[in-house]
Design a protein around this motif. Sequence first.
Motif, mmCIF file in Angstrom:
data_model
loop_
_atom_site.group_PDB
_atom_site.id
_atom_site.type_symbol
_atom_site.label_atom_id
_atom_site.label_comp_id
_atom_site.label_asym_id
_atom_site.label_seq_id
_atom_site.Cartn_x
_atom_site.Cartn_y
_atom_site.Cartn_z
ATOM 1 N N GLY A 79 -8.610 12.823 3.050
ATOM 2 C CA GLY A 79 -7.479 11.905 2.853
ATOM 3 C C GLY A 79 -7.229 11.043 4.065
ATOM 4 N N ARG A 80 -8.299 10.673 4.764
ATOM 5 C CA ARG A 80 -8.204 9.877 5.984
ATOM 6 C C ARG A 80 -8.693 8.451 5.711
ATOM 7 N N SER A 81 -7.876 7.459 6.000
ATOM 8 C CA SER A 81 -8.319 6.071 5.859
ATOM 9 C C SER A 81 -9.449 5.799 6.844
ATOM 10 N N VAL A 82 -10.258 4.799 6.513
ATOM 11 C CA VAL A 82 -11.412 4.433 7.348
ATOM 12 C C VAL A 82 -11.392 2.923 7.566
ATOM 13 N N TRP A 83 -11.710 2.504 8.790
ATOM 14 C CA TRP A 83 -11.898 1.082 9.072
ATOM 15 C C TRP A 83 -13.348 0.841 9.463
ATOM 16 N N MET A 84 -13.882 -0.253 8.958
ATOM 17 C CA MET A 84 -15.216 -0.677 9.356
ATOM 18 C C MET A 84 -15.257 -2.200 9.382
ATOM 19 N N ALA A 85 -15.968 -2.751 10.343
ATOM 20 C CA ALA A 85 -16.154 -4.199 10.385
ATOM 21 C C ALA A 85 -17.078 -4.625 9.257
ATOM 22 N N GLN A 86 -16.925 -5.863 8.815
ATOM 23 C CA GLN A 86 -17.718 -6.373 7.699
ATOM 24 C C GLN A 86 -19.173 -6.651 8.094
ATOM 25 N N ARG A 87 -19.463 -6.552 9.380
ATOM 26 C CA ARG A 87 -20.814 -6.853 9.856
ATOM 27 C C ARG A 87 -21.099 -6.080 11.133
ATOM 28 N N GLU A 88 -22.366 -5.978 11.462
ATOM 29 C CA GLU A 88 -22.758 -5.371 12.738
ATOM 30 C C GLU A 88 -22.557 -6.401 13.834
ATOM 31 N N GLY A 89 -21.783 -6.065 14.830
ATOM 32 C CA GLY A 89 -21.530 -7.008 15.921
ATOM 33 C C GLY A 89 -20.426 -7.992 15.565
ATOM 34 N N ILE A 109 -18.217 9.107 5.753
ATOM 35 C CA ILE A 109 -17.129 8.222 5.315
ATOM 36 C C ILE A 109 -16.549 8.717 3.995
ATOM 37 N N LYS A 110 -17.424 9.139 3.083
ATOM 38 C CA LYS A 110 -16.973 9.686 1.798
ATOM 39 C C LYS A 110 -16.099 10.920 2.020
ATOM 40 N N LYS A 111 -16.546 11.814 2.910
ATOM 41 C CA LYS A 111 -15.776 13.029 3.209
ATOM 42 C C LYS A 111 -14.400 12.665 3.762
ATOM 43 N N LEU A 112 -14.369 11.735 4.714
ATOM 44 C CA LEU A 112 -13.099 11.339 5.311
ATOM 45 C C LEU A 112 -12.127 10.811 4.264
ATOM 46 N N LEU A 137 0.833 -1.209 0.000
ATOM 47 C CA LEU A 137 0.000 0.000 0.000
ATOM 48 C C LEU A 137 0.867 1.258 0.000
ATOM 49 N N ASP A 138 0.312 2.355 -0.508
ATOM 50 C CA ASP A 138 1.042 3.624 -0.580
ATOM 51 C C ASP A 138 0.819 4.454 0.679
ATOM 52 N N ASN A 139 1.900 5.046 1.197
ATOM 53 C CA ASN A 139 1.761 5.761 2.480
ATOM 54 C C ASN A 139 1.140 7.142 2.347
ATOM 55 N N ASP A 140 0.821 7.564 1.129
ATOM 56 C CA ASP A 140 0.137 8.857 0.979
ATOM 57 C C ASP A 140 -1.308 8.679 0.504
ATOM 58 N N GLN A 141 -1.803 7.447 0.568
ATOM 59 C CA GLN A 141 -3.154 7.155 0.084
ATOM 60 C C GLN A 141 -4.085 6.771 1.234
ATOM 61 N N ALA A 142 -5.345 7.187 1.121
ATOM 62 C CA ALA A 142 -6.373 6.769 2.080
ATOM 63 C C ALA A 142 -7.073 5.531 1.528
ATOM 64 N N TYR A 143 -7.338 4.569 2.403
ATOM 65 C CA TYR A 143 -7.987 3.319 2.005
ATOM 66 C C TYR A 143 -9.196 3.052 2.897
ATOM 67 N N PHE A 144 -10.151 2.310 2.353
ATOM 68 C CA PHE A 144 -11.276 1.830 3.157
ATOM 69 C C PHE A 144 -10.982 0.382 3.530
ATOM 70 N N TYR A 145 -10.572 0.183 4.788
ATOM 71 C CA TYR A 145 -10.262 -1.166 5.268
ATOM 72 C C TYR A 145 -11.532 -1.800 5.821
#
Length: 380
Positions: free
Chosen positions: A173-183, A165-168, A85-93
């Motif tokens: 330019g802020r990466s975002v983490w989200m779980a694949q499911r609720e709970g 999330i889109k704004k971030l 991964l690139d250190n200047d890129q934001a990703y959705f993990y």
Amino acid sequence: MKEFEDIRFYNENEVQTALQEYKRHPMVKALLQFTFPEKSYSEIETVLGECNSIRDFQTKVIYNSVLKVIEKSTEGLTYNGFDKLDNDQAYFYISNHRDIILDTCLINTTLYEQDLIMTASAIGDNLVRKPFLMALSRLNRNFLVKRGISPREMLKSSMVLSEYIKKLLLEDGRSVWMAQREGRTKDGSDYTQQGVLKMLAMAKGEKSLAEYFTEIKIVPVAISYEFDPTDILKMPELMAKRMKEEYVKSANEDFNSIMQGAMGNKGRIHINAGEILGKEVFEDIEKEHTSINAQLKAVATKIDQHIYKNYKLWPANYIAFDLLKNSENYADKYSDKEKRQFERRLSRRVDVKNPLELNSYLLMYANPVINKEALYEEKS
């Protein structure tokens, strides 16, 4: 921005105010003394006084907290895939979800060590009802996902969350983490809920699903704990589900899970970042499926495949599979000593004479093997 006011994390100019307000709270104080056992509390307060941003707090405090957790309750953290991964890129993990707090903390520890952009991370507002937990979450760049609201409120909340999330990702330019499911996954079988992706897609505007999902750079991540310190705490809910009974959480259940998850033995931990889901993946899905729902379902399946493929299987997973199937299919993956140790763990946690209880516990550890087997059977 006002529309995000009730879900956002702290602005930088709010960090010191929050730290000064909560630094003497008994639970916050306990966390800080756990993190810096060699320092007096006045020295710890000096460290806090130097935290003028969320990044300061994460790198000077939370990073050290996580290292202490790793030292005291694991046999080490390893990771791979992040070097691509690139250190200047934001990703959705997007990752599987096993531990309430640690999943995102461990990913951010990895990102920090790899000099990648750390994440803003989703957390259910039901988990931070206590003011000190809310403050800690906002200091750690968590944003809120609202739970337990009406369908109409949920639709509105999901739209706001999607835009945030889109704004971030695309403006800040802020990466975002989200779980694949609720709970959290309770039975060890990780799968992506289509609703999570539907929420994510709400902010796509006039763009196609393929265009938007390509733009936000989705990276599936597999988190593999050798042992789940909360496995026994998950059993009542699992058993209720198997018996088709309603399950009602106890008042402090989530908090107990947070504490046990942090301090209970986890063995080894491995985090594997999969490949970015590229334009071709989504365009192929669009060609094959015309409806948005069918496309979202196909994207969910694709994320699951990446997580199953990249999930690190431990001896405990193979042992549980062989005990469940009464086989020796994977006997070459573990030693007699490892099998005896797992069987001792099993006997301390469940009534091994109760077939339903025994089966439920073994599945927690065996399902990652079953899912990976199924993945390779599909491809062969």
